[in-house]
Design a protein around this motif. Structure first.
Motif, mmCIF file in Angstrom:
data_model
loop_
_atom_site.group_PDB
_atom_site.id
_atom_site.type_symbol
_atom_site.label_atom_id
_atom_site.label_comp_id
_atom_site.label_asym_id
_atom_site.label_seq_id
_atom_site.Cartn_x
_atom_site.Cartn_y
_atom_site.Cartn_z
ATOM 1 N N UNK A 49 0.879 -0.999 0.182
ATOM 2 C CA UNK A 49 0.136 0.233 -0.051
ATOM 3 C C UNK A 49 0.816 1.129 0.157
ATOM 4 N N UNK A 50 2.111 1.239 0.490
ATOM 5 C CA UNK A 50 3.048 2.422 0.552
ATOM 6 C C UNK A 50 3.376 2.676 -0.737
ATOM 7 N N UNK A 51 3.205 1.852 -1.860
ATOM 8 C CA UNK A 51 3.632 2.248 -3.129
ATOM 9 C C UNK A 51 2.351 3.061 -3.892
ATOM 10 N N UNK A 52 1.348 2.759 -3.281
ATOM 11 C CA UNK A 52 0.040 3.240 -3.892
ATOM 12 C C UNK A 52 0.094 4.822 -4.710
ATOM 13 N N UNK A 53 0.621 5.579 -3.729
ATOM 14 C CA UNK A 53 0.724 6.988 -4.065
ATOM 15 C C UNK A 53 1.646 7.220 -5.471
ATOM 16 N N UNK A 54 2.502 6.347 -5.488
ATOM 17 C CA UNK A 54 3.553 6.757 -6.573
ATOM 18 C C UNK A 54 2.888 6.441 -8.100
#
Ligand SMILES: Nc1nc2c(ncn2[C@@H]2O[C@H](COP(=O)(O)OP(=O)(O)OP(=O)(O)O)[C@@H](O)[C@H]2O)c(=O)[nH]1
Ligand SMILES: [Mg+2]
Length: 164
Positions: free
Chosen positions: A76-81
């Protein structure tokens, strides 16, 4: 049931190819929906997405790239990329997963805070779920503004092979 966000004022580079970013918690049904849209066949067993999953669609002269990023906590920490290249965000919610609806709401609002202008579609999957039984609407549960909501009926065949 689908809820849409503000679309008109959203400015992304125009092109005939649109990137549709598909996010939501693990198990929400993102891969199942993408598979169904691309093949019109439901698939019973789909492995959790480790990383991302992409598919292309052509419709009405437009090319759409569907990009799912897996929903497990470590991804989920990659979603905003992926937000800046997306033209539309489709956020899939497992309506039957009452324990994690709050987490889904938090994750969704985190994304909206990062990119408030990105057009949003909320897809409430597995509608046999808890908040439908409680009579709560998708927008109420996800704390979305009532003016943002458009109700659509998805073909029931979307859930062929599933109980809801
Ligand atoms: N009952 C029911 N089950 C569904 C539905 N959609 C998907 N599923 C099931 O839910 C499980 C998870 O579906 P996936 O499509 O892999 O979920 P996902 O959102 O891609 O999950 P990640 O890739 O881990 O982020 C699978 O066992 C699917 O068969 C639905 O509408 N109803
Ligand atoms: Mg998946």
């Amino acid at each position: 049931q689908i809820a849409t966000g503000e679309a008109a004022s959203h400015e992304r580079p125009s092109c005939s190819c649109y990137q549709i970013l598909v996010l939501g918690l693990d198990g929400a049904g993102k891969s199942s929906i993408i598979h169904y849209i691309c093949s019109t066949e439901a698939k019973m067993h789909i492995a959790p997405t480790q990383g991302f999953n992409s598919a292309q669609l052509q419709a009405n002269g437009l090319q759409m790239d569907l990009l799912e990023v897996g929903g497990s906590q470590n991804l989920r920490s990659y979603w905003n990329h992926y937000l800046s290249k997306a033209h539309v965000l489709v956020f899939v919610v497992d309506s039957a997963d009452g324990l994690r609806l709050h987490t889904a709401r938090q994750e969704l609002h985190g994304l909206l805070a990062e990119d408030p202008q990105l057009p949003l579609i909320v897809l409430a999957n597995k509608q046999v779920g808890l908040f439908f039984h409680l009579g709560l609407s998708t927008e109420t549960f996800l704390n979305l503004g009532p003016t943002d909501v458009l109700e659509l009926q998805l073909p029931s065949s979307l859930t062929i092979g599933h109980s809801g």
